[in-house]
Every structure is written in C-alpha cells, then in structure tokens.
Design an enzyme around this catalytic site. Structure first.
Site, PDB file in Angstrom:
ATOM      1  N   GLY A  82       0.812  -1.222   0.000  1.00 37.43           N
ATOM      2  CA  GLY A  82       0.000   0.000   0.000  1.00 37.43           C
ATOM      3  C   GLY A  82       0.837   1.260   0.000  1.00 37.43           C
ATOM      4  O   GLY A  82       0.316   2.352  -0.231  1.00 37.43           O
ATOM      5  N   VAL A 283      11.425  30.565   6.469  1.00 37.31           N
ATOM      6  CA  VAL A 283      11.857  30.067   7.780  1.00 37.31           C
ATOM      7  C   VAL A 283      13.382  30.063   7.788  1.00 37.31           C
ATOM      8  O   VAL A 283      14.020  29.473   6.917  1.00 37.31           O
ATOM      9  CB  VAL A 283      11.283  28.659   8.042  1.00 37.31           C
ATOM     10  CG1 VAL A 283      11.902  28.058   9.290  1.00 37.31           C
ATOM     11  CG2 VAL A 283       9.771  28.732   8.171  1.00 37.31           C
ATOM     12  N   HIS A 489     -32.332  17.347  -7.213  1.00 36.10           N
ATOM     13  CA  HIS A 489     -32.617  18.377  -6.204  1.00 36.10           C
ATOM     14  C   HIS A 489     -33.231  17.723  -4.969  1.00 36.10           C
ATOM     15  O   HIS A 489     -34.106  16.882  -5.112  1.00 36.10           O
ATOM     16  CB  HIS A 489     -33.590  19.411  -6.756  1.00 36.10           C
ATOM     17  CG  HIS A 489     -33.989  20.415  -5.719  1.00 36.10           C
ATOM     18  ND1 HIS A 489     -33.155  21.442  -5.337  1.00 36.10           N
ATOM     19  CD2 HIS A 489     -35.109  20.512  -4.951  1.00 36.10           C
ATOM     20  CE1 HIS A 489     -33.761  22.150  -4.396  1.00 36.10           C
ATOM     21  NE2 HIS A 489     -34.942  21.616  -4.130  1.00 36.10           N
TER      22      HIS A 489
HETATM   23  C1  FAD Z   1       0.364  12.684   4.720  1.00 34.90           C
HETATM   24  C2  FAD Z   1       0.057  12.384   3.274  1.00 34.90           C
HETATM   25  C3  FAD Z   1      -1.244  12.445   2.836  1.00 34.90           C
HETATM   26  C4  FAD Z   1      -1.543  12.170   1.500  1.00 34.90           C
HETATM   27  N1  FAD Z   1      -2.840  12.258   1.090  1.00 34.90           N
HETATM   28  C5  FAD Z   1      -3.135  12.030  -0.208  1.00 34.90           C
HETATM   29  C6  FAD Z   1      -4.475  12.109  -0.651  1.00 34.90           C
HETATM   30  O1  FAD Z   1      -5.396  12.376   0.109  1.00 34.90           O
HETATM   31  N2  FAD Z   1      -4.737  11.859  -1.961  1.00 34.90           N
HETATM   32  C7  FAD Z   1      -3.732  11.567  -2.852  1.00 34.90           C
HETATM   33  O2  FAD Z   1      -4.018  11.364  -4.032  1.00 34.90           O
HETATM   34  N3  FAD Z   1      -2.448  11.475  -2.447  1.00 34.90           N
HETATM   35  C8  FAD Z   1      -2.126  11.698  -1.155  1.00 34.90           C
HETATM   36  N4  FAD Z   1      -0.829  11.580  -0.739  1.00 34.90           N
HETATM   37  C9  FAD Z   1       0.198  11.236  -1.743  1.00 34.90           C
HETATM   38  C10 FAD Z   1       0.191   9.722  -2.008  1.00 34.90           C
HETATM   39  O3  FAD Z   1       0.404   9.050  -0.798  1.00 34.90           O
HETATM   40  C11 FAD Z   1       1.282   9.386  -3.004  1.00 34.90           C
HETATM   41  O4  FAD Z   1       1.111  10.190  -4.157  1.00 34.90           O
HETATM   42  C12 FAD Z   1       1.207   7.929  -3.408  1.00 34.90           C
HETATM   43  O5  FAD Z   1       1.395   7.088  -2.298  1.00 34.90           O
HETATM   44  C13 FAD Z   1       2.274   7.616  -4.463  1.00 34.90           C
HETATM   45  O6  FAD Z   1       2.169   6.273  -4.810  1.00 34.90           O
HETATM   46  P1  FAD Z   1       3.408   5.481  -5.406  1.00 34.90           P
HETATM   47  O7  FAD Z   1       2.873   4.127  -5.737  1.00 34.90           O
HETATM   48  O8  FAD Z   1       4.054   6.267  -6.461  1.00 34.90           O
HETATM   49  O9  FAD Z   1       4.472   5.379  -4.224  1.00 34.90           O
HETATM   50  P2  FAD Z   1       4.374   4.959  -2.709  1.00 34.90           P
HETATM   51  O10 FAD Z   1       3.003   4.935  -2.213  1.00 34.90           O
HETATM   52  O11 FAD Z   1       5.349   5.830  -1.989  1.00 34.90           O
HETATM   53  O12 FAD Z   1       4.902   3.458  -2.700  1.00 34.90           O
HETATM   54  C14 FAD Z   1       6.219   3.159  -3.033  1.00 34.90           C
HETATM   55  C15 FAD Z   1       6.564   1.792  -2.466  1.00 34.90           C
HETATM   56  O13 FAD Z   1       7.795   1.358  -3.031  1.00 34.90           O
HETATM   57  C16 FAD Z   1       8.527   0.652  -2.053  1.00 34.90           C
HETATM   58  N5  FAD Z   1       9.941   0.647  -2.483  1.00 34.90           N
HETATM   59  C17 FAD Z   1      10.747   1.716  -2.665  1.00 34.90           C
HETATM   60  N6  FAD Z   1      11.955   1.316  -3.118  1.00 34.90           N
HETATM   61  C18 FAD Z   1      11.905  -0.033  -3.232  1.00 34.90           C
HETATM   62  C19 FAD Z   1      12.824  -1.018  -3.647  1.00 34.90           C
HETATM   63  N7  FAD Z   1      14.057  -0.694  -4.077  1.00 34.90           N
HETATM   64  N8  FAD Z   1      12.448  -2.309  -3.613  1.00 34.90           N
HETATM   65  C20 FAD Z   1      11.206  -2.664  -3.197  1.00 34.90           C
HETATM   66  N9  FAD Z   1      10.292  -1.766  -2.799  1.00 34.90           N
HETATM   67  C21 FAD Z   1      10.623  -0.469  -2.820  1.00 34.90           C
HETATM   68  C22 FAD Z   1       8.255   1.443  -0.788  1.00 34.90           C
HETATM   69  O14 FAD Z   1       8.497   0.655   0.369  1.00 34.90           O
HETATM   70  C23 FAD Z   1       6.771   1.802  -0.956  1.00 34.90           C
HETATM   71  O15 FAD Z   1       5.936   0.838  -0.354  1.00 34.90           O
HETATM   72  C24 FAD Z   1      -0.504  11.819   0.597  1.00 34.90           C
HETATM   73  C25 FAD Z   1       0.815  11.729   1.055  1.00 34.90           C
HETATM   74  C26 FAD Z   1       1.093  12.005   2.371  1.00 34.90           C
HETATM   75  C27 FAD Z   1       2.519  11.894   2.846  1.00 34.90           C
END
Ligand code: FAD
Length: 511
Positions: A82, A283, A489
């Site tokens: 996730g 900051v 509505h």
């Molecule tokens: C506090 C917060 C709130 C957010 N709220 C929202 C929201 O409401 N709506 C929204 O659209 N977005 C939101 N986001 C942004 C969203 O979480 C990210 O855009 C999204 O998770 C990106 O997905 P991703 O699959 O690119 O990467 P990620 O979710 O970061 O997943 C990457 C995965 O790759 C794994 N990984 C990395 N390197 C390696 C490796 N070499 N080998 C194996 N595994 C590896 C990591 O462990 C991780 O599990 C939020 C982010 C934060 C921090």
C-alpha cells in the site's frame, strides 16, 4: 461536439493494437475481457513478463492490470503493502480527518437540535481506529495480489542490468538474495518526505508527516512549515483536537497551486478557526527555547520574528525515491531526482517504465494508479495515455478543496478573456439544510465554444463533487453540456450546475 472545437487527442482511449503476446486485436470491450484471461507464463524466457518494484497505489495497480492482461507478474516490496498512501499518507490522514469531522459535528449539536454535554476527543481511540483501517486495507491489497495470481516478493530490488533484478531481504530467498530476469520492469518506488536545509530541523519535536503519525498525545501547539495539502490537513486535524496552530508558508497564500479565490476563502476558514497564518515568510531556523521550539522566520525586508510551538511539522513536499535501486546499471538517469517518462509511462530505456511519485508531475495516489494502469497496458501493446489536463486535486480540510484543470489565471494567460461562472453553497437548499453553507463552485470556460477549462471548488464534500467535472473535462464537455445535465434536487452538485449556468449569465438561484 463541433469539429472546429479544440480537441485533445490524449483524452481519447484509442483502440488497443494487437497485444505484444501475439493475440489478435480485440474489437469490443467484451472481446477484450475474454482476451485478458490470465495466461501466466512469461514470454521470451524471462522469469516474469513484468516485475513491479514497489507496492504503493502505482505499483499494485500496475501489477493487477498487467495480470488482468494475461502477463506473468511479480511485485517486489521492501516495506508495507500500500506504500505511502495506505500506510502514512492518504488513508491514515483521512481516518483522522473523519474523526475530527465527527467531533466538529457533535460540537454543533445545539444548531442541529440535540444535546451532547462536553465533547472531548479521545486521541488514543482515534489512533487505534486509524490503525485498524490501515491494517484492513493492507490485508485487502494482499488479497487482490493473490487473487490475481501475482507473486509478491518481500525485499529491496536493485537493477543488475535492464532486465535483471536482485532482491535482498530475509524473505526474498533462503540466503537473503534472489535474482530474477524480467521482460519489463515498472518502477513504482514512490517518494519520501523532503528535508529542507533549515538549521535546527534535527531537533527533537521537529517532525515530518511520518513522524506526526507517531505522536503519542495531542500537542498544545503545532507550527506547520508549508501550506500544501499535507501541512493543511494535519493543521486541520490538530486544530480541531485543540492544538494552537501556526502555519508558515513561503508563498503569499495557502495552497499555492489552487485558484487564488479558493485559496483566499480557505485562508479565511483557517483564520476563523483561530489558526495563525504567516504567509510570504521564509523560515530561517528552528531553535529550542525551554520547553518549546521556536521557529524563526522573516518577511522580505523585515526583521526576524519567531513563533513558538511544542511540535513543528515540516511539510515542504516530497522527493522521488530511487535510493539503492541501481538505476545506473539499467541505464536510467534521473532528472531532478525523478525518472522522466512519456505519456505511456515509458522511460528512455526499452522495457523499463516508471509510475507515481518517482516520476515528474503531481504527487497523488490516483495519478500513480492511473500511471500503473497505463504502464501495464503499454506493456501489453495497448495505447492508453496519461492526460495531465484532467487530473483532479483534493484537499480534505473543512471546508474541503478540489479542482481540476486550469486556474482562472492560467486559463486567462492561455485563452485571453475566459468566461467564469461562480455559485456559492449558501444559496443552495441542500447546503443550507445540511449546515454546509461555506464555499463556492467556480467554472472557468473557453470563451468561444464554452469548453470547460477548469473547475474549482471549496466547501463540504467537494472532493466527491469534483469527479463530475473531471469526467466532463475528460470528455471535453462544454459548460452547456454541464448545465443541460439534470442535477438532482436537493443536492450539492446543483452548485456545479448553477456555476455552469452562471458562466453563461443565466444562473437561476444566484440572488
Ligand atoms: C500525509 C500524506 C497524505 C496524502 N494524502 C493524499 C491524498 O489524500 N490523496 C492523494 O491522491 N495522495 C495523497 N498523498 C500522496 C500519495 O500518498 C502518493 O502520491 C502515493 O502514495 C504515491 O504512490 P506510489 O505508488 O508512487 O508510491 P508509494 O506509495 O510511496 O509506494 C512506493 C513503495 O515502493 C517501495 N519501495 C521503494 N523502493 C523499493 C525497492 N528498491 N524495492 C522494493 N520496494 C521499494 C516502498 O516501500 C513503498 O511501499 C498523501 C501523502 C502524504 C505523505
């Protein structure tokens, strides 16, 4: 739709060409689905057709879509299923926001006609509820991977060559290192919290959004550096829980990428709730003064000032994460930390794709997931493409903020005199009945044909309402098509209907 209207070819999902696995081109969705029955044997002698690195919303969606298309798929994950979204991002924050929203409604009992006595937050229970939700969804992702016949390999992946990966971790193999060959790789390694060079950032009590999740108690005061979505959502949560909130932002307004009117309205809402807004400030450093932290800031040309807080949240954005991935061995060269890709998520190296936060563009979970679908389809020879114009952005404060497309300012720069319609929720029956009067909807349209260029919303449930606008923009709809659509509505989407009418100077309930 008029043929002379500006078209946006990228919005159209073209018919897929023949699958690279040699199947015939499907003609209907039903045929396509039949064709997509899993076959599960990798082509060209590799261990896998597709190996996805990272199981966040980009990676696990890419893997599932690739498996649906009959490809043999592995997902490598070094942390929790996730990714950021599920474990420390979208979901835990929305669980906490749901708790504080319930709290704020309970506090308005008299307005709605009930008595509750003192409404006191129980932070420990909120956190346990949040953690249960995260765990439930993590289990759900594991189930989906299994159901789709995807091999989940626990460990950290590293390229040895463009088509060979080494996976390290106690569960990857008995000796802790596993090697595999792969026809294609989807890099979905996400991002990490940025760490700006602010002196004092290492002090105890200065945290990023991951650290804030681990706070054992509600701080008496919280200073938030950075007024983007992450900073504002945490300001909303702890503000409602009783922390004194200060928000420091370099730009002169909250949520800099949002439409200026929306951002001003959001600023008013935060001020009404008692937050201190320090906008247009840089900051300089963070210091410890007795029990508290002191954030020293400066407005251009003015002397230094300081604001004190028990906890300081640094929410200055995120950096793409590629550490330890051995990109050089695959011939990939990141640019400003991220992996450049085309609109089919292909990197410059054949067979290597990248999706989500590790690529340039908005760092949003739905962008990552859409990128994952597109990458999988590109690998299978389909031709879906990312359309950056129709990506919605949502911020889950109270009031919520959501938008899609161009701001009025951007649209004016590009199209000249655009037509703009606005409609306030306070004029809407459903909003008044529900005690949801704050905010408005704004529609920005192209002046000649009325094509919708952008929709901007602030108010209750607008993060749900924005999808209608995103659909409209995906279909290159005009404001006329929007207002010819019958809206139920009483309902909040009537505000979008009225704003579309207003762009043509014919709103009914504007007053
Ligand atoms: C506090 C917060 C709130 C957010 N709220 C929202 C929201 O409401 N709506 C929204 O659209 N977005 C939101 N986001 C942004 C969203 O979480 C990210 O855009 C999204 O998770 C990106 O997905 P991703 O699959 O690119 O990467 P990620 O979710 O970061 O997943 C990457 C995965 O790759 C794994 N990984 C990395 N390197 C390696 C490796 N070499 N080998 C194996 N595994 C590896 C990591 O462990 C991780 O599990 C939020 C982010 C934060 C921090």
């Amino acid at each position: 739709m008029s043929e002379t209207r500006p078209t946006n070819a990228a919005t159209v999902l073209e018919r897929p060409p023949p699958l690279s696995l040699g199947s015939a081109q499907p003609r209907t969705l039903a045929e396509e689905q039949l064709q997509e029955r899993p076959q599960r044997s990798a082509s060209q002698g590799a261990d896998y057709d597709v190996t996805v690195v990272g199981a966040g919303p980009g990676g696990y969606v890419a893997a599932i879509r690739a498996a649906q298309l009959g490809l043999k798929v592995a997902v490598v994950e070094k942390g929790s299923l996730g990714g950021t979204c599920l474990n420390v991002g979208c979901i835990p924050t929305k669980a906490m926001l749901a708790s504080v929203e319930a709290l704020s409604i309970a506090r308005r009992g008299r307005e709605f006609g009930f008595q509750t006595g003192d409404v006191v937050p129980d932070y420990g229970t909120m956190v346990r509820r949040r953690d249960r939700i995260v765990e439930q969804l993590r289990t759900g992702v594991a189930h989906l991977l299994k159901k789709n016949g995807i091999d989940l390999i626990r460990g950290a992946a590293r390229f040895r060559t463009a088509h060979e990966l080494e996976i390290t971790g106690p569960e990857a193999a008995p000796d802790g290192v596993r090697r595999l060959t792969t026809g294609n790789t989807v890099i979905a390694t996400g991002s990490v919290c940025s760490r700006p060079p602010i002196p004092g950032i290492e002090l105890e009590g200065v945290v990023n959004s991951d650290g804030l999740l681990a706070l054992p108690t509600i701080p008496k005061s919280l200073a938030v550096i950075g007024a983007g979505a992450v900073g504002l959502e945490w300001a909303e949560i702890f503000g409602e829980l009783g922390s004194r909130i200060s928000i420091l932002e370099l730009e002169p307004r909250l949520l800099p990428p949002a439409d200026a009117e929306v951002s001003t309205e959001l600023g008013r809402a935060f001020q009404k709730k008692g937050a201190e807004l320090l906008l247009g400030v840089s900051v300089e450093r963070i210091e410890r003064t007795s029990e508290l932290l002191s954030v020293v800031y400066r407005r251009s040309g003015e002397p230094e000032r300081r604001v004190e807080a028990e906890v300081v949240l640094v929410a200055t954005g995120r950096w793409p994460f590629t550490e330890g991935l051995g990109l050089e061995a695959a011939g990939i060269h990141p640019e400003r930390r991220s992996i450049p890709v085309n609109d089919q998520m292909q990197s410059r190296v054949r067979g290597i794709y990248a999706v989500g936060d590790v690529t340039p563009g908005p760092l949003l979970a739905h962008v990552a997931s859409k990128g994952g679908e597109i990458a999988a389809e590109a690998i299978a020879g389909h031709s879906a493409r990312m359309n950056p114009r129709t990506i919605p952005a949502c911020v889950y404060t109270q009031p919520e903020v959501a938008w899609v497309g161009l701001t009025e300012e951007e649209a004016s720069e590009r199209y000249g005199a655009v037509r703009v319609g606005r409609f306030p929720f306070r004029n809407l029956g459903r909003a008044i009945a529900g005690g949801l009067r704050d905010g408005f909807v704004k529609v920005v349209s192209e002046p000649q044909y009325g094509e919708i260029l952008g929709v901007h919303m602030i108010g209750a449930h607008v993060t749900d309402l924005i999808s209608e606008a995103a659909l409209g923009m995906t279909m290159e709809a005009t404001v006329e098509e929007l207002f010819r659509t019958v809206h139920a509505h009483p309902s909040l989407p009537e505000a979008l209907h009225e704003a579309a009418l207003d762009a043509w100077d014919r709103a009914i309930h504007k007053g």
